[in-house]
Scaffold this motif. Structure first.
Motif, PDB file in Angstrom:
ATOM      1  N   LYS A 168       0.827  -1.208   0.000  1.00 38.33           N
ATOM      2  CA  LYS A 168       0.000   0.000   0.000  1.00 38.33           C
ATOM      3  C   LYS A 168       0.862   1.259   0.000  1.00 38.33           C
ATOM      4  O   LYS A 168       0.618   2.209  -0.763  1.00 38.33           O
ATOM      5  CB  LYS A 168      -0.925  -0.029   1.215  1.00 38.33           C
ATOM      6  CG  LYS A 168      -2.070   0.978   1.177  1.00 38.33           C
ATOM      7  CD  LYS A 168      -3.034   0.702   2.322  1.00 38.33           C
ATOM      8  CE  LYS A 168      -4.254   1.590   2.233  1.00 38.33           C
ATOM      9  NZ  LYS A 168      -5.234   1.275   3.317  1.00 38.33           N
ATOM     10  N   SER A 169       1.901   1.279   0.848  1.00 41.62           N
ATOM     11  CA  SER A 169       2.741   2.470   0.956  1.00 41.62           C
ATOM     12  C   SER A 169       3.554   2.716  -0.315  1.00 41.62           C
ATOM     13  O   SER A 169       3.901   3.866  -0.625  1.00 41.62           O
ATOM     14  CB  SER A 169       3.686   2.340   2.154  1.00 41.62           C
ATOM     15  OG  SER A 169       4.642   1.306   1.952  1.00 41.62           O
ATOM     16  N   ASN A 226      -4.819  -2.431   6.277  1.00 39.74           N
ATOM     17  CA  ASN A 226      -3.866  -2.478   5.172  1.00 39.74           C
ATOM     18  C   ASN A 226      -4.458  -3.061   3.892  1.00 39.74           C
ATOM     19  O   ASN A 226      -3.716  -3.446   2.982  1.00 39.74           O
ATOM     20  CB  ASN A 226      -2.632  -3.270   5.590  1.00 39.74           C
ATOM     21  CG  ASN A 226      -1.917  -2.639   6.764  1.00 39.74           C
ATOM     22  OD1 ASN A 226      -1.757  -1.423   6.821  1.00 39.74           O
ATOM     23  ND2 ASN A 226      -1.507  -3.454   7.729  1.00 39.74           N
ATOM     24  N   ILE A 228      -5.700  -3.305   0.275  1.00 39.98           N
ATOM     25  CA  ILE A 228      -5.278  -2.554  -0.912  1.00 39.98           C
ATOM     26  C   ILE A 228      -6.354  -2.544  -1.988  1.00 39.98           C
ATOM     27  O   ILE A 228      -6.090  -2.143  -3.122  1.00 39.98           O
ATOM     28  CB  ILE A 228      -3.953  -3.095  -1.481  1.00 39.98           C
ATOM     29  CG1 ILE A 228      -4.111  -4.536  -1.994  1.00 39.98           C
ATOM     30  CG2 ILE A 228      -2.839  -2.993  -0.455  1.00 39.98           C
ATOM     31  CD1 ILE A 228      -2.908  -5.020  -2.800  1.00 39.98           C
ATOM     32  N   ASN A 283      -6.858   0.345  -4.351  1.00 36.53           N
ATOM     33  CA  ASN A 283      -5.835   0.672  -5.349  1.00 36.53           C
ATOM     34  C   ASN A 283      -5.829  -0.277  -6.534  1.00 36.53           C
ATOM     35  O   ASN A 283      -5.110  -0.037  -7.500  1.00 36.53           O
ATOM     36  CB  ASN A 283      -4.447   0.641  -4.699  1.00 36.53           C
ATOM     37  CG  ASN A 283      -4.303   1.641  -3.574  1.00 36.53           C
ATOM     38  OD1 ASN A 283      -5.010   2.645  -3.528  1.00 36.53           O
ATOM     39  ND2 ASN A 283      -3.403   1.360  -2.652  1.00 36.53           N
TER      40      ASN A 283
END
Length: 478
Positions: free
Chosen positions: A250-251, A320, A322, A325
């Motif tokens: 994710k980061s 967390n 994702i 995205n």
């Protein structure tokens, strides 16, 4: 009369479901094991458990038609419903501790997983083509890795006639590695000596972020080999490792995900829920991940206790996740992709595009529990199918020997095996192609040869075949 009990605290602090009908006969725990009378007691217990909890208990033969003094393994097989086509997975064991350790990723191993293929045109000599080496295992510590080829054991060339006896003959083996010259494979001078050891396997075999920013892609890639939540003393260790990996994805702005499950035969439903909850698009604790169907007695019980939605199981709220995205997930599959792996694939389909690449899966939409005698009279135990799962749309049509048909059928037979996440690796290469990422000429023409398999499938250590598992850890996983 249905009773609900729990057996003693197990590794990972997980309590497995124990189902038992009313017991009419008590057996002296000191009774000599292996006698006809002891077998009769064990078989009586087997029948009572199966008649209570087995998904197909109504199809079992009457106990009066069976030989109650026969070996429990033979007795159990008489109870299994349509062994070759329907219930291919229930099993009996004479050592529940050993089987439990296997479920929890603990076993005495070299640490190699491989396919067996011919290396010559006479279909005589064979090689072990390593598709995975367990991290931290004796094999890994000795330097073996995915892509290596084993041609000899203790100096003897492996052949179609001797490989079985050579691999199972000792807990210490010296392997001679092979080299590839064009399409020819021959023994080199490199040898590796490996001794089995007890290993607790981390189910995350590999993970990375692959930068294809020239094409607007950042790809999260993870190889996950077994659904296991943690270890003794840290029951969420591996689930938390998954969470950290997805936090990193994710980061780093991952916008495509490749989930490699081709070596994953299943495991605990709780970890399948964790993984799916980290991936799913717009999922939350209010969305259904999967539904269960038990036998009629248990459906009535659960619904009386918890209401009409008692057997609906939601996703978890995962910080967390994702899913915001990505619009799809690529899942790499094989005939060994089973159970909890298939649950993740099926459970995500109502919420996002699941693009499967590889071979058809094992076809196990069933779940079960390992059940032991709560009185401790013997070590015999049962891993029996309690029911089947479906996704939020009620879909559960893959429970056959043909499993799930991949969206893209791609042969995973290019030898030697390429590293995970390598552009040249056939299944990942296909995923890149579907993403719109062209593969270089060198990648398309990478050297290698296709396998001529001696035996289909993937094996571990001395010809072990991992059982397909979808395991409940409690009577109610909430």
């Amino acid at each position: 009369m249905i009773k609900f009990k729990q057996i003693n605290k197990l590794l990972f602090l997980l309590a497995l479901a124990v189902f038992s009908a009313c017991q009419n006969n008590e057996v002296d725990p000191d009774e000599e094991t292996g006698s006809d009378s002891d077998y009769q007691s064990v078989n009586t217990w087997i029948y009572e458990v199966m008649n209570d909890a087995y998904f197909w208990y109504k199809q079992m033969p009457a106990s009066t038609t069976l030989d109650a003094k026969s070996n429990p393994t033979d007795y159990f097989e008489k109870l299994v419903y349509q062994r070759t086509t329907t219930d291919r997975f229930s099993m009996v064991t004479d050592d529940t501790d050993e089987l439990q350790n296997s479920f929890d990723g603990i076993s005495k191993i070299f640490g190699i997983s491989y396919s067996i293929s011919y290396i010559d045109n006479t279909n005589t000599s064979v090689g072990l083509f390593l598709n995975y080496v367990v991290n931290g295992s004796p094999a890994a510590n000795a330097g073996l890795k995915r892509g290596d080829i084993i041609l000899k054991a203790n100096g003897t060339q492996l052949t179609r006639d001797n490989y079985s006896s050579l691999l199972s003959g000792s807990e210490t083996l010296t392997f001679t590695l092979g080299t590839v010259n064009g399409s020819m494979i021959s023994a080199g001078s490199s040898t590796v000596s490996v001794t089995k050891a007890v290993v607790t396997e981390d189910p995350v075999a590999f993970s990375t972020v692959i930068d294809k920013s020239a094409y607007g892609k950042k790809i999260g890639y993870i190889v996950y080999t077994q659904f296991v939540p943690g270890i003794d003393g840290n029951d969420s260790k591996y689930d938390n490792e998954l969470r950290q990996i997805f936090a990193d994805f994710k980061s780093q702005g991952v916008n495509e995900l490749v989930l490699d499950l081709r070596l994953n035969s299943g495991g605990y439903i709780s970890s399948a829920t964790t993984l799916a909850s980290l991936i799913g698009k717009s999922v939350s604790g209010s969305k259904v991940f999967y539904r269960e169907q038990w036998n009629d007695k248990y459906v009535a019980y659960w619904q009386k206790q918890y209401g009409s939605s008692a057997l609906d199981y939601p996703f978890q709220n995962e910080a967390n996740n994702i899913g915001g995205n990505i619009s799809r997930v690529f899942v790499l599959t094989s005939q060994g992709t089973a159970s909890a792996s298939e649950l993740v694939i099926n459970g995500l389909k109502p919420y996002m595009d699941v693009v499967t690449i590889g071979d058809h899966t094992a076809g196990k939409n069933l779940f079960g529990s390992l059940i032991s005698d709560d009185q401790g009279r013997w070590k015999w135990g049962l891993y029996i199918m309690l029911g089947q799962t479906a996704n939020a749309n009620g879909e559960s049509d893959y429970g056959t020997v043909n499993g799930m048909t991949p969206v893209y059928q791609v042969a995973d037979n290019l030898l030697p095996y390429k590293p995970f996440g390598d552009d040249n690796e056939p299944l990942f290469s296909k995923a890149l192609s579907v993403m719109g990422i062209p593969i270089s000429t060198n990648a398309r023409t990478a050297s290698g040869r296709t396998a001529s398999a001696v035996v289909a499938g993937s094996f571990r250590d001395n010809l072990q075949v991992t059982e397909s598992r979808m395991i409940k850890t409690s009577l109610r996983e909430r």
